[in-house]
Design a protein around this motif. Structure first.
Motif, PDB file in Angstrom:
ATOM      1  N   CYS A  72       5.418   2.450   7.356  1.00 32.42           N
ATOM      2  CA  CYS A  72       4.493   1.679   8.193  1.00 32.42           C
ATOM      3  C   CYS A  72       4.536   0.189   7.842  1.00 32.42           C
ATOM      4  O   CYS A  72       4.323  -0.179   6.676  1.00 32.42           O
ATOM      5  N   CYS A 120      -6.178   4.233  12.706  1.00 33.94           N
ATOM      6  CA  CYS A 120      -4.743   4.055  12.432  1.00 33.94           C
ATOM      7  C   CYS A 120      -4.033   3.429  13.629  1.00 33.94           C
ATOM      8  O   CYS A 120      -4.230   3.837  14.770  1.00 33.94           O
ATOM      9  N   GLU A 121      -3.194   2.450  13.355  1.00 34.67           N
ATOM     10  CA  GLU A 121      -2.420   1.777  14.404  1.00 34.67           C
ATOM     11  C   GLU A 121      -1.111   2.488  14.693  1.00 34.67           C
ATOM     12  O   GLU A 121      -0.498   2.280  15.732  1.00 34.67           O
ATOM     13  N   HIS A 122      -0.643   3.276  13.747  1.00 33.38           N
ATOM     14  CA  HIS A 122       0.654   3.952  13.898  1.00 33.38           C
ATOM     15  C   HIS A 122       0.524   5.418  13.511  1.00 33.38           C
ATOM     16  O   HIS A 122       0.986   5.841  12.441  1.00 33.38           O
ATOM     17  N   ARG A 124      -9.420   7.901   9.530  1.00 30.71           N
ATOM     18  CA  ARG A 124      -8.036   7.450   9.692  1.00 30.71           C
ATOM     19  C   ARG A 124      -7.567   7.678  11.122  1.00 30.71           C
ATOM     20  O   ARG A 124      -6.881   6.828  11.694  1.00 30.71           O
ATOM     21  N   LEU A 170       2.378  -1.991   8.409  1.00 28.42           N
ATOM     22  CA  LEU A 170       1.065  -2.506   8.009  1.00 28.42           C
ATOM     23  C   LEU A 170       0.707  -2.127   6.576  1.00 28.42           C
ATOM     24  O   LEU A 170      -0.333  -2.529   6.064  1.00 28.42           O
ATOM     25  N   LYS A 219       3.344   7.329  11.994  1.00 26.32           N
ATOM     26  CA  LYS A 219       3.954   6.906  10.728  1.00 26.32           C
ATOM     27  C   LYS A 219       3.129   7.402   9.544  1.00 26.32           C
ATOM     28  O   LYS A 219       2.068   7.996   9.718  1.00 26.32           O
ATOM     29  N   ALA A 220       3.654   7.136   8.358  1.00 29.84           N
ATOM     30  CA  ALA A 220       2.954   7.534   7.133  1.00 29.84           C
ATOM     31  C   ALA A 220       2.564   6.272   6.364  1.00 29.84           C
ATOM     32  O   ALA A 220       3.153   5.210   6.546  1.00 29.84           O
ATOM     33  N   CYS A 221       1.587   6.444   5.475  1.00 34.18           N
ATOM     34  CA  CYS A 221       0.981   5.274   4.829  1.00 34.18           C
ATOM     35  C   CYS A 221       1.754   4.838   3.588  1.00 34.18           C
ATOM     36  O   CYS A 221       1.254   4.974   2.452  1.00 34.18           O
ATOM     37  N   LEU A 231       0.878  -1.175   0.000  1.00 36.80           N
ATOM     38  CA  LEU A 231       0.000   0.000   0.000  1.00 36.80           C
ATOM     39  C   LEU A 231       0.911   1.220   0.000  1.00 36.80           C
ATOM     40  O   LEU A 231       1.839   1.299   0.804  1.00 36.80           O
ATOM     41  N   CYS A 233      -3.191  -2.921   7.497  1.00 36.09           N
ATOM     42  CA  CYS A 233      -3.734  -1.721   8.137  1.00 36.09           C
ATOM     43  C   CYS A 233      -5.259  -1.815   8.310  1.00 36.09           C
ATOM     44  O   CYS A 233      -5.976  -2.050   7.331  1.00 36.09           O
TER      45      CYS A 233
HETATM   46  S1  SF4 Z   1      -0.968   2.390   6.771  1.00 39.13           S
HETATM   47 FE1  SF4 Z   1      -0.019   2.568   8.795  1.00 39.13          FE
HETATM   48  S2  SF4 Z   1       0.176   4.757   9.109  1.00 39.13           S
HETATM   49 FE2  SF4 Z   1      -1.297   4.487   7.466  1.00 39.13          FE
HETATM   50  S3  SF4 Z   1      -3.323   4.464   8.459  1.00 39.13           S
HETATM   51 FE3  SF4 Z   1      -2.592   2.362   8.295  1.00 39.13          FE
HETATM   52  S4  SF4 Z   1      -1.604   1.936  10.226  1.00 39.13           S
HETATM   53 FE4  SF4 Z   1      -1.765   4.136  10.040  1.00 39.13          FE
END
Ligand code: SF4
Length: 799
Positions: free
Chosen positions: A310, A298-300, A294, A312, A303-305, A43, A348
């Protein structure tokens, strides 16, 4: 991609028809088929500037105009593969060159398109090519990906000649990859529709008024109309609207229902109702998804997607199929369920939720998803041809929410900060924007009448062009040096938002400049602080096309104000229905009293404060219990609470404060215990005035010491002028209607069940004015049969 459409009834009837085309059970758009079968790998949501929908249309028009008169645009195509029907529209066919074209308008150079995106573009074009060769009996065809630069409208064309046999083989391979999924989706749709056709009303019996509401929602769905439903608290609106729409789903071939809230708390009520409906449904084959933001999912957050940041995001598309299969098998996809499934597969949760939106039956989420220009639910419904029906809870908030969605602002300080940190290449365009901004400020300063605020009839071309040029340059810069977060990217997003608002500016909005007290940054750089804004006043022109595009929309609330207000401001289509449901309890359960010699107008507050708190204390003394007292501001609240504490020190009271965290809010509400005694002081329109449920003796009355009118500000005055200009004077759209909506909402805290009884004090003489009384629920009886005030009391009893 639409859920399965077991659309045999639409098939041509009889043997001859069956010979013409195979028995298909599932229809899939070309785009969905390709996304499903061609997406692999990570992703990567690193920002890349993208063309707007308008730019896309302009790009397509520019290419079409260059091709000649025999150019075929928007070529509708359809083909079958076993039980699969695939359909879509190719952008254009140039017969002279025997070339099928897919046109993509870009804000980046064609060379900079990511491989996976280009791969997807080719997959789509090849699929159209296969269908085209079948339809025209061709043995080979040229395919051209036409990338159009949004700024210059110049073309970059990638072209290849392909045999029909190769296109057909690729098409069949893609369809084969999709077939198992299509079969299980078709089976789900059949099971869903069969279960919904037999869905009983879960509690067994309708509450008074609930049946009428349910019938109106059902009729709206069958007639493909919008409906405004005003229904008081305690009637069971959530289940009373969900049940009929679910029942209408099979026969109306509705793909998805969106249950949308304006405030988060309504989602829990919706999930409770959906749980009981799903449990009552034979087979329970109903997929329910909570669409989170988001920020929520969001788990982090740090961080950036993208895969470099990330974990995930890495291999997201490779692991997605297994997670998706597990999710649709589970069916119940609230936030914890999505999270568990996503983390089990190492992907994610937020983007899993985005994917599942395609495969769910009921979506529970914010109104943003349907009414914002970037709303995912509406965007996908349009792109993938879904038939959607919406239920909008707490609809009285939609005017304000939609205004926010269609407004934009940019601060002078933001431009200065961007300039200070900008690379040399960007400095000239930022300086030009700054110059234009300062020009607006000087014009405003030169107007003696304007003060710190001035509105304008139009956006100066030079300002609009400076913003556009700056955005184009910043977009190019960000394309070369991608960012995922940071102030420059945020500045760019806000500048783009303002540019789009400029492009759509019209009588529905106000364009203004507001000078503010100099903030530290501005002082340091030797300038004033000011903000340029487009403030949407009437969201109707933006919402109306969305209402028209939906199968049906029901907007419901305990207080929609006047019917005309909702229609005018929201832009409901002609023929939309209206229902005003009677309360589910006798009117005498709520004793409504008007303190008709009290004025809570700002200049009178000091003089009437003693009388106000004495009245509160007297009511409390005669009928001890828990009360809420609502004020127009924290200052007024504090003054009244202090005065009550001074004059009646034995009375227990607690106060809402300006910055209350979740724990403090819970503490405030926790004091409303069964058979408790005391008064909670809160502000009208705040967190305790709406969505608070304190049934029985937890709350026995409310004092409302304001009409909820907005403060008089230059912006508010401008809103009033604009609304008067559009709808005529005297309607109260700028102040009275929204103010009294807040009053009715707050009053709705008192009676929560048909068994509840309570008191409501409307503490202002203006409540007896006809123009005010007519906006209150008729069953309150205010202004209808006023009893004469007792000679010893300043009060009028009206209910
Ligand atoms: S990809 Fe990672 S940083 Fe982006 S929304 Fe998902 S968990 Fe959060």
């Amino acid at each position: 991609m639409p859920p399965p459409t077991p659309d045999h009834p639409d098939m041509p009837k009889g043997k001859a028809a069956a010979d013409v085309q195979p028995a298909w059970i599932y229809t899939v758009p070309v785009r969905s088929l390709c996304e499903f079968s061609a997406r692999r790998g990570d992703l990567d949501r690193r920002f890349t500037p993208s063309a707007t929908a308008l730019e896309g249309q302009q790009g397509q028009a520019a290419v079409t105009a260059r091709r000649g008169t025999d150019y075929e645009s928007e070529v509708a195509l359809e083909g079958f593969h076993g039980p699969l029907r695939v359909r879509g529209r190719a952008d254009g066919y140039d017969g002279r060159r025997r070339c099928l074209e897919e046109i993509k308008t870009l804000r980046v150079h064609a060379d900079d398109i990511a491989d996976n995106r280009r791969h997807l573009h080719w997959a789509q074009l090849e699929t159209y090519g296969a269908l085209f060769c079948r339809a025209r009996g061709l043995t080979e065809l040229d395919l051209a990906l036409v990338y159009v630069d949004a700024s210059t409208m110049s073309e970059t064309v990638l072209r290849q000649r392909v045999s029909a046999a190769d296109l057909e083989a690729a098409f069949c391979a893609r369809c084969d990859l999709f077939l198992d999924w299509a079969r299980q989706e078709a089976a789900h749709r059949t099971a869903r529709d069969s279960g919904l056709a037999q869905l009983p009303f879960p509690p067994g019996e309708f509450r008074p008024g609930q049946r009428g509401l349910a019938e109106a929602v059902y009729r709206a769905a069958v007639n493909q109309r919008c409906l405004l439903a005003q229904a008081p608290t305690g009637i069971g609106k959530t289940i009373g609207t969900l049940f009929p729409l679910l029942r209408a789903m099979p026969n109306q071939k509705i793909d998805k229902i969106g249950y949308l809230t304006n405030k988060g708390s309504g989602r829990f009520t919706a999930l409770d109702a959906l749980t009981s409906l799903r449990d009552a449904m034979p087979g329970r084959a109903l997929r329910v998804l909570v669409l989170a933001s988001r920020e929520q999912a969001c788990e982090h957050p740090e961080k950036a997607c993208h895969p470099d940041s990330c974990p995930l995001a890495r291999g997201f598309h490779d692991r997605l199929p297994a997670a998706r299969a597990e999710a649709v098998a589970a069916g119940w996809l609230d936030a914890p369920a999505q999270r568990q499934i996503a983390l089990r597969h190492g992907i994610c949760p937020y983007y899993l939720g985005q994917e599942l939106l395609r495969w769910t039956d009921v979506v529970v989420g914010d109104v943003f998803h349907a009414f914002d220009p970037n709303g995912q639910l509406f965007g996908l419904a349009q792109a993938l041809d879904w038939r959607i029906a919406l239920l909008v809870d707490e609809a009285h908030n939609l005017v304000e929410r939609a205004r926010q969605m269609h407004s934009a602002a940019l601060g002078l300080g933001q431009v200065r900060t961007a300039l200070a940190g900008a690379p040399a290449t960007l400095r000239p365009v930022l300086q030009r924007l700054l110059l234009e901004f300062n020009g607006m400020l000087e014009a405003q300063a030169g107007n003696d009448q304007a003060g710190d605020y001035q509105s304008f009839d139009s956006v100066p071309d030079s300002l609009s062009q400076a913003l556009q040029t700056m955005n184009a340059a910043l977009g190019d810069h960000l394309q070369r040096q991608p960012l995922t977060t940071g102030p420059l990217l945020n500045f760019y997003f806000e500048a783009l938002r303002l540019q789009r608002a400029f492009d759509r500016f019209g009588p529905h909005s106000v364009f203004d400049i507001q000078r503010m007290e100099a903030v530290a940054d501005a002082r340091a750089s030797g300038g004033a602080e000011a903000t340029l804004s487009i403030r949407n006043v009437v969201p109707a022109p933006f919402l109306r096309p969305r209402f028209l595009a939906c199968h049906s929309v029901t907007l419901f609330s305990a207080t929609l104000g006047s019917q005309a207000y909702a229609r005018d401001l929201l832009g409901l289509p002609e023929g939309s229905g209206w229902i005003d449901v009677a309360p589910p309890f006798p009117a005498e359960h709520l004793c409504v009293r008007v303190a008709d010699d009290l004025s809570t107008r700002y200049p009178h507050r000091g003089a009437t404060l003693d009388a106000l708190v004495d009245l509160v204390a007297r009511q409390y003394g005669e009928h001890p219990g828990n009360y809420l007292a609502f004020f127009s501001s924290f200052d007024y609240l504090e003054q009244a609470a202090d005065r009550l504490a001074a004059r009646h020190p034995a009375l227990s009271l607690w106060r809402q404060s300006r910055a209350m965290g979740e724990a403090a809010r819970q503490d405030f509400l926790a004091r409303f215990v069964e058979s408790g005694r005391g008064i909670g002081f809160a502000v009208l329109g705040g967190v305790f005035a709406e969505g608070v449920d304190l049934p029985g003796s937890r709350l026995i009355g409310a004092f409302i010491t304001t009409l909820g009118l907005p403060p008089v500000t230059p912006v508010q005055a401008q809103f009033r002028l604009r609304l008067d200009a559009l709808f005529g004077a005297g309607h109260g759209y700028a102040d009275l209607v929204p103010g009294l909506q807040k009053v009715v909402q707050a009053a709705g805290r008192v009676l929560r069940t048909p068994q509840d009884r309570g008191w409501l004090w409307l503490m202002d003489d203006r409540y007896l004015r006809p123009e005010v009384a007519r906006l209150l629920p008729t069953w309150w009886g205010v202004g209808v049969s006023q009893s004469p005030a007792p000679s010893t009391s300043p009060l009028t009893v009206s209910g």
